[in-house]
Design a protein around this motif. Structure first.
Motif: not given
Lengths: 244, 309, 484
Positions: A78, A98, A110, B183-184, B187, B191, B193-201
Motif C-alpha cells: 500500500h 461493489m 489515495l 468501502r475499504a 474491498a 479482494d 490483494k486488490m485493495a492493497a494495490l489500490l493503496g489500502v492498508n
C-alpha cells in the motif's frame, strides 16, 4: 540529485520465488518517463509475477526495484501504491459486490477527494460505456466492461506510472483496439508512463516505444517495438497466427 | 396474548444483545474469513470493564447522576475493550495471516481460553452481582385472567437496550455503506490483494474491524451487566456461541443479517423458555442453527455461496 | 507484547508463500540503521509501547479487582501488581527484541538449527524412532515403577491420561486430518461412549469388555446421525454445527435427570476385568490367581495396557485405512471435494464413514474413560475437551500420527506437570497456586506454538501412495486443500 535521464522505474536483478519455485531469474529492465514499454512472453513466463513484484507482493528474494529514485524493494504494497503507481492487474480483479461507482471510488482512495468529480468525468469520457453503468455492480459487467473499469479504476489514482497486465485478455478484437487506442492517447496527451504486459504481442509492440521479451523468468530480448516486430524469433514465437 | 407480548419484548431485548455481539463475528468473518472464537470473551471483558468503571465512578468517586455515569461507563468500556480486541488480533491472528485456515482458529480457541482464565485469576471465579440500576418502566398493556391480572411491562432498561442497539446498528450500517473506511473494509473483504494495490492498508483495516467489533461487544457487555445484574468469567462462551449462531443464521458477512439473526435467536430462546422448558432453550437455539444451515446454507440474508470449480 | 512475533522464523525450511522472503520483524519498517545504538533505541521504544499496551489492558483487571463485600460490590486497587505486570512486559519485550527479533544473531538461532536438524533427519530416523517409542510405551509402567517407586501411581496415572488423549487425537485425526472435516464437537462421541458403558452397566450389568464394542457402535451410530444432515456444510459452518451438537448432547445429559442422573452423574462404574479376574483383594482376584501379593498398582498397569492397546488399534486401523480406497478418498476429499465428485467418488458416504469411524474410536475412548474414573458426569464433556483434542491434532501437525503423540505429551503432560510446582509457593508466597494457572498456560501455549509453527510440531509425513521414490509431504500440502 536526480538526473533528468534517470528512468522512472528500474528493476535490477530481481529474483522472485513462490515457495521454492523460481518465477523470476534476475530481471533487469527500465521504464523512462513518458514511455510506453511492453513486455511480451508466453503464458507462465513470469510477466504477471513481475508486475506484482514491482508492487511489493510477492517481495523479491534478491535484487532491487527503484521508483522515482526511491528504493521500493522492501516497502509494503500500500505504501508503494501511494507513490503514484497504479496497476490494472491480471484477471482485472473488479470488486464484484461493489458498484462501478464504488470501484472507481476505491481507485481514488489515495487522491484528494476534491479531484474526484473531475477525474470521474475524465474516465467517463475515455470509457463512455462505464458512465451508463455507474450504479451497476461490478460483477454484472461484461468482460470488456470489466477491463475498462479496471483501467479506469487505476487511472482514478492519478498515477505517474500505469501498470497494465494483459488488458486484451479475453476481449473482442474491436475492444482491444479501442483500449490500446486509449492507452496511446493517455500517453500522448498526458505524458502518462505505461508499462504493459501482453501476450498479444503484435498490438503491444506496435503500440510501445520499447519492448522486452520474457521467457521462463528471464529477459531474452529487448529493443524498440519496431525492432522486435522485425526479429525472426519474435515473429516465430509470438506473432505467427497471433495477428488479428 | 399479554404473556406473548411480554415474551416478545423480552426476546427483542435479549436478541439486541446477541445482535451486537454477532456484528463482531460477522465483520471479522467477512473480512478475514475466520471464526473469531475469542469474540465472546471480548464481550465478557467488556462486561467486566463496565462493572469496574461503574464501581469506580459510583462508589469511589461518588458520582450519582446515573445517565452521565452510564455514558462514561459506555465510552470507557468501548475504548478499553477495543484495546483488547486490537491486541488479540495483533498477537494471535496477524502473525498467521496467509497461513492455512485451521491455524487462526486454533489460536482463537487458545485466546478464548487465555482470556477466560486471565479474568478468572485476576477477578476471581465467583459471580459478580450488581443490583439493578435502572428501575421502573411503562405498562404496555394489561389483561385479566382467572389467575389475576397480567401486566405487560416495557422497562426503561429494555427501552435503553433496544434504542441503543437501533442507533448503533444504523450508525454502523451507514459507516460501512457510505464512508471510505467502510468501502475499504468491503474491498478487503472481496479482494484483499486488490485493495492493497489500490493503496489500502490492509492490516490496519483488519485491525480496525476488530476494534469496531470489540467496541460493539463492550456495549453488549454493559447491557448484559445491567440487564441481568450478574456476570462471571464464563459468560462469554455461551453468549459467543449463540451470537455466532445468530451471525450464521442471518447470513455471515451481512450486518443486517447479524442483527436479524440476533433478534431471532433471542426470540427463540425466550419463547422456548416461556412456553416449553427453560433447560432446553440452548438446545432449541442450536437446533435452529443446524436446521437453517442445512436448508439455507448461506443464511437468511447472506449472499449465496458460489462454489469454486 | 504488542507486536507480532513473526520475527521468530525458527523453521529451517522456507515456509511456502511470500512471507518467507520478507524479513518480517514485527511490522516496524525500522528506520534504525545497522548501528547498534539505534537498534537499542528502537527496541526500547517498542518495549515501551508494549508496556503501555499492557498497562492499558491490565488496568481494569490487574490494577483493580471487584469483590463481593457486605452491602454490594467492593473495588480494590492493586497498583503494585499492576506496575509489576507492566515492568515484566517491558523487560520481557526488551529482552526478546534485543536477543531474538532484532538481534543480528538471535539466540534462538542455535535452537532453531537444532530443531530443523531434527526435522530434516526425521524421515531417516523416523522408523527407528517410532519403534523406539513403541518399545518405550510398552515398558513404561515398569520403567516408572523402578525409577520413581514413590510416585509410580501418579506417573502411571498421568501416562494413562496422556495415552487417552493420544487415542482421542488419533481418532479425531481421521476426521480432521484425513478427511478434512473440521469437527469441534468430538467430545460428543466421547460422551456417548462413556455414557453408553455407564448406563449399560447400571441398567443391564454389562462389564467393560461387553460394553466396549457396543459403546463404539453407538458412538459410530451417533456419528452417522449427526453427520448426515451436516455433510453439505463447508469447513467453518461444519465446525460450528458440530460444536452445537456437542453442546446439545451435553445439555441433554445434564437435564435428562431420570435417565442420566443429570449433573450428579453416574458413579460405581465397574472396573475392567482380565478374563473375569477382578483387580481386587478378594480370593479370586488377579493377584490371588497369579499368586502375587495384592497391590493396587496392578490395576493401574492393567488400565495403562488397555488404553495402550486401544490407542495402537486406532493407529493401526488409521494407517491401514489410509492405504485402502476409502482412505485415499478421504484425502482426496480433503484436497478437493468438487474434483472428487467429478471422479465419481460418493462424497456423502465417504464423509459419513470418516465421521463414523472417528466417532467409534471416540466412543471406545469414552468407555475407557468411564471405567478408569468409575464416575462420570456431563461436566467432563464440555467444549474445552473438544478444543483440547483438536488442539492436539493441529498442534501436532495436521494428519501426522506421531505429531499427535508429541503434542499430547507436550500439552497434557506439561499441564499436569504444573501440579507439581508446589515449590513455587515458596517464591510467590502461600497464596500462589500453580494449578489455577494451568489453563491460562495451556491457552498461551496453544497460541504461541501455533504462531511459532503454524504447520504444527511435526509437519511432515510419509506419503501413502508411492511412485518410484518416497517424497515427504509437508503439512502445508495437507492444509492447502482444506476449505472447500
Amino acid at each position: 540529485m536526480r538526473a533528468a535521464a534517470e528512468p522512472l522505474l528500474s528493476v535490477r536483478g530481481v529474483e522472485t520465488y513462490y515457495g521454492n519455485i523460481v518465477a523470476l531469474r534476475g530481471v533487469d529492465l527500465e521504464v523512462s518517463r513518458g514511455e510506453i514499454v511492453t513486455m511480451i512472453g508466453a503464458n507462465g513466463a513470469g510477466k504477471s509475477t513481475l508486475m506484482m513484484t514491482i508492487c511489493g507482493d510477492p517481495k523479491p528474494r534478491s535484487g532491487q526495484i527503484l521508483y522515482d529514485g526511491t528504493d521500493i524493494t522492501a516497502m509494503p504494497t500500500h505504501e508503494i501504491m501511494q507513490l503514484g503507481i497504479a496497476q490494472s492487474p491480471e484477471g482485472r480483479r473488479i470488486f464484484p459486490r461493489m458498484t462501478v461507482m464504488e470501484n472507481l471510488q476505491m481507485g481514488a482512495s489515495l487522491v484528494d477527494p476534491n479531484h474526484f468529480e473531475d477525474d470521474l468525468k475524465r474516465v467517463s469520457e475515455l470509457f463512455p460505456r462505464l458512465k451508463e453503468r455507474l450504479h451497476q455492480r461490478g460483477g454484472t459487467l461484461s468482460g470488456g466492461e470489466q477491463q475498462m473499469l479496471a483501467i479506469a479504476r487505476a487511472l482514478m489514482g492519478r498515477p505517474k506510472l500505469l501498470l497494465l497486465d494483459e488488458p486484451s485478455l479475453g476481449l473482442a478484437p474491436l475492444i482491444v483496439k479501442q483500449i490500446f487506442e486509449t492507452i496511446r492517447e493517455l500517453n500522448e496527451n498526458e505524458g502518462l508512463t505505461v508499462f504493459l504486459v501482453e501476450q498479444n504481442a503484435f498490438h503491444a509492440l506496435k503500440l510501445a516505444h520499447r519492448g522486452y521479451v520474457m521467457v521462463n523468468g528471464n529477459i531474452t530480448m529487448s529493443g524498440t517495438g519496431a525492432e522486435l516486430l522485425k526479429r525472426e524469433e519474435v515473429r516465430a514465437a509470438y506473432l505467427e497466427g497471433g495477428r488479428h | 396474548m399479554e404473556y406473548f407480548v411480554q415474551q416478545l419484548i423480552n426476546g427483542l431485548t435479549l436478541g439486541s444483545i446477541y445482535g451486537l455481539i454477532a456484528i463482531g463475528y460477522t465483520m471479522v468473518y467477512g473480512i478475514i474469513g475466520m471464526i473469531n472464537f475469542a469474540h465472546g470473551d471480548i464481550f465478557m471483558i467488556g462486561a467486566f470493564i463496565s462493572l469496574a468503571v461503574f464501581l469506580l465512578l459510583t462508589s469511589v468517586l461518588g458520582f450519582a447522576f446515573l445517565p452521565v455515569v452510564l455514558l462514561i461507563v459506555l465510552i470507557v468500556a468501548m475504548l478499553f475493550t477495543s484495546a483488547w480486541g486490537w491486541t488479540v488480533e495483533r498477537l494471535a491472528y496477524r502473525p498467521l495471516r496467509g497461513s492455512f485456515r485451521l491455524a487462526p482458529l486454533i489460536t482463537a480457541i487458545g485466546m478464548s481460553i487465555v482470556l477466560q482464565n486471565f479474568v478468572q485469576i485476576t477477578q476471581g471465579a465467583r459471580v459478580k452481582p450488581l443490583p439493578p440500576q435502572i428501575r421502573g418502566g411503562v405498562t404496555v398493556m394489561q389483561g385479566s385472567t382467572e389467575a389475576g391480572t397480567i401486566v405487560v411491562q416495557l422497562s426503561y432498561m429494555q427501552m435503553i437496550i433496544i434504542v441503543t442497539t437501533l442507533v448503533l446498528m444504523t450508525a454502523f450500517t451507514l459507516l460501512i455503506a457510505r464512508t471510505s473506511l467502510g468501502r475499504a473494509q468491503r474491498a478487503c473483504e472481496q479482494d484483499r490483494k486488490m485493495a492493497a494495490l489500490l493503496g489500502v492498508n490492509v492490516d490496519r483495516t483488519i485491525s480496525l474491524t476488530f476494534v469496531m467489533g470489540a467496541a460493539l461487544a463492550a456495549v453488549a457487555g454493559l447491557m448484559f451487566l445491567l440487564l441481568y445484574g450478574v456476570i462471571d468469567f464464563y459468560i462469554g462462551f455461551l453468549a459467543g456461541v449463540k451470537a455466532f449462531t445468530a451471525a450464521v443464521l442471518g447470513g455471515i458477512g451481512s450486518l443486517p443479517g447479524a442483527m436479524l439473526g440476533g433478534l431471532l435467536i433471542g426470540l427463540i430462546e425466550v419463547f422456548w423458555s416461556g412456553y416449553f422448558t427453560v433447560e432446553y432453550k440452548d438446545v432449541a437455539a442450536f437446533s435452529i442453527l443446524a436446521i437453517v444451515l442445512i436448508f439455507l446454507p448461506s443464511g437468511l440474508l447472506g449472499k449465496p455461496e458460489v462454489e469454486k470449480v | 507484547m504488542a507486536s507480532s512475533t513473526t520475527g521468530v522464523k525458527v523453521s529451517g525450511k522456507k515456509p511456502a508463500g511470500d512471507q518467507a522472503e520478507t524479513p518480517s520483524r514485527g511490522h516496524a519498517p525500522s528506520p534504525a540503521g545497522p548501528g547498534g545504538g539505534s537498534r537499542f533505541q528502537g527496541s526500547l521504544r517498542d518495549a515501551a509501547t508494549a508496556a503501555f499496551v499492557a498497562g492499558v489492558l491490565g488496568f481494569f483487571f490487574i490494577g483493580l479487582r471487584t469483590d463481593i463485600a457486605p452491602g454490594g460490590l467492593d473495588i480494590k486497587a492493586r497498583w503494585t501488581a499492576w506496575i509489576v505486570s507492566i515492568l515484566v512486559v517491558f523487560a520481557g519485550r526488551l529482552a526478546l527484541n534485543l536477543f531474538v527479533f532484532k538481534a543480528e544473531r538471535p539466540v534462538t538461532l542455535g535452537l532453531a538449527a537444532q530443531l530443523s536438524g531434527v526435522g530434516e533427519t526425521l524421515p531417516g530416523l523416523s522408523k527407528w524412532l517410532v519403534r523406539l517409542l513403541l518399545v518405550f510405551a510398552l515398558v513404561l509402567p515398569f520403567f516408572l515403577m523402578t525409577v520413581f517407586p514413590s510416585k509410580q501411581r501418579q506417573f502411571i496415572d498421568l501416562a494413562i491420561l496422556i495415552m487417552t488423549y493420544i487415542m482421542l487425537g488419533w481418532g479425531l485425526n481421521i476426521v480432521v486430518g484425513l478427511a478434512g472435516l473440521l469437527d469441534l464437537g468430538y467430545v460428543a462421541f466421547y460422551a456417548v461412549g462413556a455414557y453408553s458403558f455407564a448406563l449399560l452397566s447400571q441398567y443391564f450389568d454389562f462389564g467393560f469388555w461387553m460394553a466396549l464394542p457396543l459403546a463404539g457402535l453407538l458412538a459410530a451410530f451417533w456419528g452417522v446421525i449427526l453427520g448426515f444432515p451436516v455433510l453439505r456444510l463447508r469447513g467453518d459452518y461444519l465446525a460450528i454445527v458440530t460444536l452445537a451438537f456437542g453442546e446439545i448432547i451435553r445439555i441433554v445429559l445434564l437435564n435428562w435427570y431420570q435417565f442420566t442422573n443429570g449433573p450428579d452423574g453416574i458413579s460405581g462404574i465397574p472396573k475392567p476385568t482380565l478374563f473375569g479376574l477382578e483387580f481386587s483383594r478378594s480370593e479370586d482376584g488377579f493377584a490371588a490367581f497369579f499368586g502375587l501379593e495384592y497391590a493396587p498398582i496392578h490395576r493401574f498397569i492393567y488400565l495403562y495396557y488397555i488404553i495402550l492397546a486401544l490407542a495402537l488399534i486406532t493407529n493401526v486401523v488409521t494407517i491401514r485405512l489410509r492405504r485402502l480406497p476409502i482412505g485415499r478418498a478421504w484425502e482426496a476429499l480433503r484436497e478437493d471435494e468438487i474434483a472428487c465428485r467429478s471422479l465419481g467418488i460418493n462424497t456423502r458416504n465417504t464423509k459419513l464413514t470418516a465421521f463414523a469411524i472417528g466417532a467409534m474410536f471416540g466412543g471406545f475412548a469414552g468407555s475407557f474413560f468411564a471405567t478408569r474414573q468409575g464416575f462420570i458426569s456431563p461436566e467432563s464433556f464440555s467444549f474445552i475437551e473438544s478444543a483440547m483434542i483438536l488442539a492436539i491434532v493441529v498442534l501436532g501437525g495436521l494428519g501426522s500420527q506421531i505429531g499427535v503423540v508429541v503434542a499430547s505429551v507436550a500439552m497434557i503432560g506439561g499441564i499436569e506437570m504444573l501440579r507439581n510446582l508446589g515449590f513455587l509457593t515458596q517464591i510467590f508466597g502461600s497464596g500462589f497456586d500453580p494449578v489455577q494457572y494451568r489453563m491460562l498456560i495451556f491457552g498461551l501455549a496453544m497460541v504461541l506454538i501455533m504462531v511459532w509453527k503454524p504447520r504444527g510440531l511435526v509437519s511432515t509425513r510419509e506419503p501413502t501412495a508411492v511412485l518410484k521414490e518416497k517424497k515427504r509431504i509437508g503439512a502445508e500440502a495437507v492444509a492447502q486443500g482444506e476449505g472447500h
